[in-house]
Design a protein around this motif. Structure first.
Motif, PDB file in Angstrom:
ATOM      1  N   THR A 128      -3.442   9.832   2.332  1.00 27.97           N
ATOM      2  CA  THR A 128      -2.932   9.179   1.127  1.00 27.97           C
ATOM      3  C   THR A 128      -1.833   8.176   1.453  1.00 27.97           C
ATOM      4  O   THR A 128      -1.782   7.089   0.882  1.00 27.97           O
ATOM      5  CB  THR A 128      -2.347  10.244   0.171  1.00 27.97           C
ATOM      6  N   TYR A 129      -0.962   8.540   2.375  1.00 25.35           N
ATOM      7  CA  TYR A 129       0.189   7.686   2.656  1.00 25.35           C
ATOM      8  C   TYR A 129       0.044   6.870   3.946  1.00 25.35           C
ATOM      9  O   TYR A 129       0.917   6.080   4.267  1.00 25.35           O
ATOM     10  CB  TYR A 129       1.471   8.526   2.684  1.00 25.35           C
TER      11      TYR A 129
ATOM     12  N   GLU C 192       4.161   6.468  -6.613  1.00 30.06           N
ATOM     13  CA  GLU C 192       2.917   6.223  -7.334  1.00 30.06           C
ATOM     14  C   GLU C 192       3.165   6.007  -8.828  1.00 30.06           C
ATOM     15  O   GLU C 192       2.373   5.341  -9.503  1.00 30.06           O
ATOM     16  CB  GLU C 192       1.944   7.404  -7.162  1.00 30.06           C
ATOM     17  N   TRP C 193       4.201   6.616  -9.349  1.00 33.80           N
ATOM     18  CA  TRP C 193       4.537   6.533 -10.768  1.00 33.80           C
ATOM     19  C   TRP C 193       5.347   5.265 -11.107  1.00 33.80           C
ATOM     20  O   TRP C 193       5.811   5.116 -12.222  1.00 33.80           O
ATOM     21  CB  TRP C 193       5.352   7.757 -11.172  1.00 33.80           C
ATOM     22  N   ALA C 257      -4.325   4.392  -8.526  1.00 36.43           N
ATOM     23  CA  ALA C 257      -3.539   5.361  -7.768  1.00 36.43           C
ATOM     24  C   ALA C 257      -2.086   4.912  -7.622  1.00 36.43           C
ATOM     25  O   ALA C 257      -1.190   5.737  -7.512  1.00 36.43           O
ATOM     26  CB  ALA C 257      -4.153   5.569  -6.387  1.00 36.43           C
ATOM     27  N   TRP C 258      -1.862   3.601  -7.622  1.00 37.15           N
ATOM     28  CA  TRP C 258      -0.530   3.040  -7.387  1.00 37.15           C
ATOM     29  C   TRP C 258      -0.282   1.905  -8.382  1.00 37.15           C
ATOM     30  O   TRP C 258      -1.238   1.330  -8.912  1.00 37.15           O
ATOM     31  CB  TRP C 258      -0.436   2.489  -5.962  1.00 37.15           C
ATOM     32  N   GLY C 271       2.783  -0.600  -2.570  1.00 36.18           N
ATOM     33  CA  GLY C 271       2.867   0.652  -1.832  1.00 36.18           C
ATOM     34  C   GLY C 271       4.327   1.038  -1.688  1.00 36.18           C
ATOM     35  O   GLY C 271       5.171   0.170  -1.458  1.00 36.18           O
ATOM     36  N   ILE C 282      -0.695   1.009   2.284  1.00 38.21           N
ATOM     37  CA  ILE C 282      -1.066   1.388   0.910  1.00 38.21           C
ATOM     38  C   ILE C 282      -1.292   0.143   0.067  1.00 38.21           C
ATOM     39  O   ILE C 282      -2.299   0.024  -0.636  1.00 38.21           O
ATOM     40  CB  ILE C 282       0.041   2.267   0.285  1.00 38.21           C
ATOM     41  N   GLU C 286      -4.956  -0.773  -1.554  1.00 40.97           N
ATOM     42  CA  GLU C 286      -5.100  -0.879  -3.006  1.00 40.97           C
ATOM     43  C   GLU C 286      -5.613  -2.263  -3.411  1.00 40.97           C
ATOM     44  O   GLU C 286      -6.455  -2.392  -4.299  1.00 40.97           O
ATOM     45  CB  GLU C 286      -3.756  -0.608  -3.689  1.00 40.97           C
TER      46      GLU C 286
END
Lengths: 336, 336, 336, 336
Positions: A128-129, C192-193, C257-258, C271, C282, C286
C-alpha cells in the motif's frame, strides 16, 4: 531470544513497585470474536485492574482464528487483522505516568499456527505504501502444526519436498495503549503507543514500559506469534491464538516517549516509523536518554559507548511503521 | 560473534577447493603509510597470490595509526580515512568468478584502540548526506587500552567517573575488490564490491565471498576493529591496527552480485545502500537466491521460511551506504 | 500557482454533478477556539450539508490566532496545532463514495500572518521522528504583515536589514475527512483521508476529491496559509486565519484510495507517507490509475507518458507524513 | 522550463569572468562510439580548453545511438549506458576552484528519440537497489519522431490508439567532472561531481557550477534528452543524440560542495543521494549557504524565507542516486 515454554512456566512473579503484600488478585478475561477491537484508542473498558494485578486472558490469532484448513483463503477473514483483547482500564494510571507490563506467561492456545503471503504485503513486494506496477505475488497460506514434545512448529514447503522444525518463541505481536492527542490507531500499526510492535521482546521474562496518554491507560493486546524471524519480511509470524498472563503496574510521574523493554540482561528501547533509518534514530536516542537518566553517563559518552557495544533487533519492515529495537547489556552500564 | 583471541589461534586451516596437496605457501606483506591505498579500484598490485595461498599482512588503523595520545586531533590525519593494505592480484580470478576469502586469524597490532566522534559523522547527527542546520557535536576522542589478560578493551567516560571493560571481537571493517564497470570507490564506502562493510563477520571462522569484476580481483583490506556495536552509530568501532591471515581461493564461473558470508552455523547475505529499507531488501533477496540455488527451495517458500527464522545484523548506519546482513541458520535449510 | 485574490473573487460557481437547478443554498458557519477540533475522525457534526451546497466558514490559524505581537511565544498556544473547523456531515455520502470539494474562495481573515521556527520541527533539523543529538535551533517567530494593495505579505529578516514582499497564494493547509478503519488522526498529519496536506492545490480554481470512509464523510478544514514555499522546510507557511467558500458534492460509488486534485489544466494525485520516495510512488501509481480509468491508456503506456511529461509538486517534508503531488497536463491525456 | 529551440538560437554569449577581449575561440570536437567514456573520473583528455572558450561537440544518445527501429532491443546495446563525450581539460582549473559551464546551445542531432522500459529500472518497479520478488515488467521501447515544424516529439501508445505531441525541452542528462578523492563513478550515477543529474537545468540559458576536484577539472557530458517529465519515473527521457555549445570558465578559489545552477531568474542548488529526503536536505542546505554567502542573510532567516518562497524540482528517482533541485527566485533575495 528463544525461551522454551517449559522454562516459561517456572518464571516467578517478581516483586512489584506497587508493593502489594500478598499474592495479587488475578483478573480472568475471555475474549471472543464478538468482543475484540481493531483499534488502539478510547473505548469502553472490558475490565478494570489495579496496579500489581495479573490479567489472565486469551487472544485470537491475527486472522480471528478463521484460517484452519488447506483451501481456506484471506477472503474468509471478516474483520480487519489483529483482533485485540481489551481494553483494560488500569486504575491510577494518568497521562504522564508509565505503564509497566510484566509478561509472566505466553502459551499457545491452538495446535497449529498459520503464515500468509498476501498480495500487497511484505518487505519484498509492492505494498500500500510502497506501490509497484508489477503483478503482485499470489496469495499463499502455510500451516504450522505445533509439536509440544519438541516445542517446535513445522514448516512444510509448498513447491518442493522439504520440511523443517522451528523452535517456538511465543510472544504477543500487539501490545499497546490508547495513543496521545486523542488518536485512534489501527491494530496493524506500531508507534509511540506500542501497538503492532511485532516485538519478540513481548515474551516471558520481559517487562514492557508504555507511555500513559489517557486515564486508565487502556491496555490492549493480541496477535500472538509462536515464532518469528527478524524483519517479519513476508508479513506474518507463525500466527496463533494465545493464553497470556500479564502483570500490570504504574510508575507515577515517570514519562517516556516510546515503548521500552527490560529483562535481567538488557535495556531495550524501541523506535517505530518509516524508513528504518529513522526508527533506528528513535530507538538509539531513547536508549541514550535512558542510560543518561538511570546510569548517569553523559549523552556523548553514552553515544560513544553504544557505538561499541549496542545490539539492534530489527523486528519488522512490513507494517505501516517499521520497528527497530536498540539494546545494551546492563553489564556495560555498570562500572566494572 | 565474540571469538576470543586465544581460540582464534587454534583455528586450523580448512581444506581448500583448490585442492593443493601440501601446506599452502604463505605470502607475507608489510603495509606502511607509504604503500596504503584509499580506493577500491584498479591499481598496481603489491603482490600476486595463487588460489589456496595464505596472505599474512598487517593493516593500519582507520586514522593511519596517527591518533596516539590525549590531545591528538583529527586534523593530524593527513590521508583520507581507512588506509587499505593491497591490492593483491589473485591469479586465475576473472570477471564472473567468485573470490573466496577465509579469515584465519585477526590479531590486534597495537596496545590501544581509538574511537572518534567527528563533526558531521554518525547516525544521530547531521552528516554530509543528511545535513542539518544545527551546530555539530564537537570532536571527541576516546582511547581504549587493550588488556590481553582479560581479552578486553576499556572504555572510560569523559564526562563522569565511569569505566567498563568491553570484550574483544577483532575483525576487519574493510575488505573488498575492484568494483564493476571500472569504478573506483573510496575506502569509506561499502557496496557490491565489499569495501567498508564494517561487518563483524569478517572475523575468524568466517568465509567471505566477493564478486570478481576485474582480472585478478584486486583484494584490499584494512580498518581493523577490536570490537564494535551494531549500527556503529557514532561512527567508529574500536579502531586499531591489525595483523591478519587470510586464505584466498576462487570459485570459477560462480557469479554473485553482492558479498556473502558463511560460517559453520549460518549463511549470510549483505546489502549496502541507503536507506536501510533497501539494504534489507537486497540482503534478503540475495539470501533467498542463495537458498534457492543451493538448497532447492522455491523463492516463495524461502521467503516464507525466512519470515519465520531469519536473523538480521545491522552493521552500520554511518558510512555513505548503510549495511544490513540477513542470515539463516543452516539447520533451517536442511530437511529435518 | 499564484492566483491573485482579485481574480479569485471573479471565479464563478461551476455546474454541479448534483444538478441542482437554482443557486445552491449557502451554509454559514462561524468557528471559534471553543468549537475547533484537533483530530480527523468521528465526532458530532457541527452542521449538515446537502450535495451541491456551499459552506461559508472561517478558520483559525495554525496556532489558534494566539501569536500576535513580537515577544509572543509558542508556550502561549494552549491547544494542539492546526485547529479545525468542522466536521460537516455531507448527506448521502457513504463509504465507497468520493467526496468532491470545490474551492470557490479563500480570503485572508487577518492583517498579518506568522511563521514559526520551533525546536524539533523542520526538514533541516532533528525532529520527533528524525531525532538528532545536536542542540536544537532556538524558537524564532516572524510576523508577515499583509498589504492588500499589492496582494503581498512582507518578510523582514531578524538578523540583518532585509525585507521583501511575497505574493499571496492563499490556501488551506488542512482539508480532510474521517479516516478509514475507524482511525482518528491528529490535525498535524496528512494521509489517505487528506488532513494536513499543506497542498497549495487547496486554493481557488481547484476541485479536491477525497475518499468517503464513514457515513456523511465528516469534512474538516483549517490551517490557512497566505503563501508557502515547496517543502515547507522550516515547518510553517505564512499561517493566517481565513474565510472560505467550499462547495461539496458526492460521486456515488466512485472509490478512490488517496486524495486527488483537478483544475482546468491538470490532473493531480497525492501521496502522503515517509520517506518521500514512497510518497512519490503512491502519487504516481494513483495518477496512472486515474489516466487508465478515465482516459483509456494502459498502465505501461501511462507510465511511459508520465516519464516524459509529468510534473511533481513536493508540498512538504515536515509533517509526520511527507506529501508529494504528481500531475499531468490534460492536454497530454487527450489525443492530439 | 520549456525553452523552444527557435529562441535558443537567439541567446547571446554573455560576458565572461575571464574577460577575454574578442570572440572566444571555439573548440570543435566530434565524439563517436569509439571515443566515448562510461565513467566520470581520471582519463586522458580528448582536448584542452582555456577559460572562456566554447566547446562545440556532439553527444551520442544513452544507448549509443543503437536503438533505431521497431524490433530493436536493449540486448543490442554493447557498452554501458550513457556514453560520455570528453573529458575536456580546462586549463587553470585546480582543486578548490569552481568550474563554470554556460549552456549556449543544445540541438537535437537525430530525427527521433527513444524511451525504454527496462526490467529492473524505474521508480515503480523493483530495481537493483530496491529489489522485489515480483516478476519484472517486460522490456518495452517507444520511438518518438521529432517534428521540427512544431518543435515537438510524438508519443504513440502501444496498447491503444492514442498519440500526443510533446513540446521539446532539449537538455543534457549527463554533465560532470572527475569526482573527489580519486573516485571514478559510472555515467549512470549523479553526485557531488554532477554526472547523470538528469537536470532540465542543463539547457539553454542556464549556467552550471561544478566543484573542481582534479587539475583541469575533466569535463564530460552526454545523455541528451529531447524532453523529460519530473521524476523520470519509468527510467528514461526522450533519449536522443545532441549537438551542443558549452562555454567553460573557472572561478578561482571559490569552492562548492555540490552542483549549482543559475539563470536570469533563479538560484538553484542540487542534492543527489538516496532517499529523496536526504537529497532535499542537501539541496536546501546548499541553497541556504549560497544565499548567506552572496546575499548576506543569516542561515535562519534564509531557512524561514525559503519555507515561504522556495521551489523544488524533483529531477529523477530512477538512477543510483536521486536528484532534487531547490530554487529561489532572485527577486526574493534582493531587498524590495
Amino acid at each position: 531470544m528463544k525461551i522454551p515454554l517449559a522454562l516459561a512456566l517456572l518464571v516467578s512473579v517478581p516483586p512489584l513497585a506497587s508493593g502489594q503484600p500478598h499474592a495479587p488478585a488475578v483478573l480472568r478475561y475471555k475474549a471472543s470474536i464478538d468482543t475484540v477491537k481493531y483499534l488502539f484508542g478510547p473505548a469502553t473498558p472490558v475490565a478494570r485492574v489495579k496496579p500489581g494485578q495479573i490479567i489472565e486472558a486469551n487472544t485470537l490469532d491475527a486472522f480471528g482464528n478463521v484460517l484452519r484448513t488447506p483451501g481456506d483463503t484471506l477472503s474468509m477473514v471478516t474483520g480487519a487483522g489483529n483482533p485485540l483483547t481489551g481494553p483494560f482500564y488500569v486504575e491510577g494510571a494518568e497521562p504522564g505516568d508509565t505503564l509497566v507490563v510484566k509478561v509472566l506467561d505466553v502459551q499457545l492456545d491452538a495446535d497449529q499456527g498459520v503464515g500468509v503471503l498476501g498480495p500487497g504485503f511484505g518487505a519484498l513486494t509492492g505494498t500500500t505504501y510502497t506501490p509497484m506496477l508489477q503483478a503482485p505475488l499470489p496469495e499463499r497460506i502455510w500451516f504450522y502444526p505445533i509439536d509440544k514434545a519438541t516445542n517446535t512448529a513445522r514448516f512444510t514447503a509448498k513447491d518442493s519436498a522439504f520440511s523443517v522444525a522451528i523452535p517456538l518463541h511465543p510472544f504477543l505481536g500487539c501490545l499497546g495503549v490508547a495513543p496521545a492527542m486523542g488518536e485512534s490507531r489501527s491494530s496493524a500499526t506500531p508507534g509511540e503507543w506500542g501497538g503492532n510492535m511485532d516485538s519478540p521482546q513481548v515474551s516471558v521474562g520481559h517487562t514492557v514500559y508504555l507511555p500513559v496518554n489517557v486515564p486508565g491507560a487502556l491496555l490492549y493486546f493480541g496477535d500472538g506469534h509462536a515464532a518469528q524471524g527478524d524483519g517479519e519480511i513476508a508479513g506474518t509470524g507463525i500466527e496463533i491464538a494465545m493464553r497470556v498472563r500479564l502483570q500490570v503496574d504504574v510508575r507515577k510521574h515517570r514519562t517516556i516517549a516510546w515503548p521500552r523493554f527490560e529483562n535481567d540482561q538488557s535495556l531495550m528501547a524501541l523506535g517505530a516509523v518509516r524508513p528504518l533509518d529513522d526508527a533506528l534514530r528513535i530507538a538509539f536516542t531513547e536508549l541514550i536518554g535512558w542510560i543518561k537518566a538511570d546510569y548517569g553517563l553523559s549523552e556523548v559518552d553514552s553515544y560513544e559507548l553504544l557505538t561499541k557495544v549496542a545490539r539492534i533487533h530489527l523486528n519488522e519492515m512490513v507494517d505501516p511503521n517499521y520497528v527497530v529495537v536498540a539494546s545494551i547489556d546492563k553489564q556495560f552500564c555498570r562500572r566494572g
